[in-house]
Motif scaffolding. Structure first.
Motif, short mmCIF file in Angstrom:
data_model
loop_
_atom_site.label_atom_id
_atom_site.label_comp_id
_atom_site.label_asym_id
_atom_site.label_seq_id
_atom_site.Cartn_x
_atom_site.Cartn_y
_atom_site.Cartn_z
N ALA A 10 0.84 -1.21 0.00
CA ALA A 10 0.00 0.00 0.00
C ALA A 10 0.87 1.25 0.00
O ALA A 10 0.57 2.23 -0.71
CB ALA A 10 -0.93 -0.01 1.21
N LEU A 11 1.95 1.24 0.77
CA LEU A 11 2.86 2.39 0.80
C LEU A 11 3.50 2.62 -0.56
O LEU A 11 3.64 3.77 -1.00
CB LEU A 11 3.94 2.19 1.86
N ILE A 12 3.87 1.55 -1.23
CA ILE A 12 4.49 1.69 -2.55
C ILE A 12 3.50 2.30 -3.54
O ILE A 12 3.87 3.16 -4.34
CB ILE A 12 5.03 0.32 -3.04
N GLU A 13 2.27 1.87 -3.47
CA GLU A 13 1.25 2.46 -4.34
C GLU A 13 1.08 3.95 -4.07
O GLU A 13 0.96 4.75 -4.99
CB GLU A 13 -0.09 1.72 -4.19
N LEU A 14 1.08 4.33 -2.80
CA LEU A 14 0.99 5.75 -2.44
C LEU A 14 2.23 6.51 -2.93
O LEU A 14 2.11 7.66 -3.38
CB LEU A 14 0.82 5.92 -0.94
N CYS A 15 3.40 5.88 -2.83
CA CYS A 15 4.62 6.52 -3.33
C CYS A 15 4.53 6.76 -4.83
O CYS A 15 4.95 7.80 -5.33
CB CYS A 15 5.84 5.66 -3.01
N ARG A 20 4.36 12.20 -0.30
CA ARG A 20 5.59 12.45 0.46
C ARG A 20 5.57 11.70 1.79
O ARG A 20 6.59 11.20 2.24
CB ARG A 20 5.76 13.94 0.72
N ASN A 21 4.41 11.62 2.41
CA ASN A 21 4.30 10.91 3.69
C ASN A 21 4.62 9.43 3.51
O ASN A 21 5.29 8.82 4.35
CB ASN A 21 2.91 11.07 4.30
N ALA A 22 4.13 8.84 2.43
CA ALA A 22 4.41 7.43 2.15
C ALA A 22 5.90 7.23 1.87
O ALA A 22 6.50 6.26 2.35
CB ALA A 22 3.58 6.94 0.98
#
Length: 183
Positions: A10-15, A20-22
């Protein structure tokens, strides 16, 4: 292969979406092992920190090329190792022996010296100090082999040498390490 931690997916998708937070969260999760990987190769803390940060920037800009065939951490570590080696070679042009210019014959008996090193009765600091005192190409090869866990085929790709020269380098590095540890 999917990541063991679905949260990282999920973090990678947000990145990928530019969060920026991810990116900060991914950085916080991985910066220590990536810094240590770079430090083992370049042997300078400031330089390792710069390389690690540049590798993160490169990874964040190349996230679309991450296909999930390996874990994100393994993918990122490969970027850090390649970036560390590239920078190390640029600064120390003569540090890595041109192994492709020399042909070696390796006997299978050379792999028996692993058993001759009694690592259990040694301090980790002793072994690491001995590895750090080796010639640069030996140090890098053993770091990739023993510490980072790469196989010989991967190491030959990373170091840009033939598989035979990789076997020889690792064999001679082990022999040199054994001599230093027994001294």
């Amino acid at each position: 292969m999917t990541n063991a931690n679905p949260d990282i997916d999920a973090l990678i998708e947000l990145c990928k979406e530019g969060s920026r937070n991810a990116q900060f969260e991914v950085y916080n999760r991985y910066y220590k092992p990536m810094y240590n990987t770079a430090l083992r190769i370049v042997k300078d803390s400031h330089w390792a920190e710069d390389i690690m940060q540049e590798a993160f920037l490169k990874a964040f800009t190349k996230l679309d090329s991450f296909k999930g065939e390996v874990t994100f951490g393994a993918w990122l570590k490969r970027i850090v190792i390649n970036h560390s080696l590239d920078n190390y070679k640029k600064i120390n042009k003569n540090a890595m022996d041109p192994l492709d210019n020399v042909l070696y014959k390796v006997e299978d008996d050379n792999y028996k010296e692993e058993a001759a090193i009694d690592f259990q009765n040694m301090q980790v600091q002793q072994v690491m100090a001995a590895i750090q005192s080796l010639k640069d190409n030996y140090r890098v090869a053993l770091t990739l082999f023993f510490i980072e866990g790469y196989d010989q085929e991967e190491i030959s790709d990373i170091m840009g040498i033939t598989h035979g020269n990789c076997r020889t380098t690792i064999s001679r590095a082990k022999e040199s390490l054994l001599k230093k540890l027994n001294a």
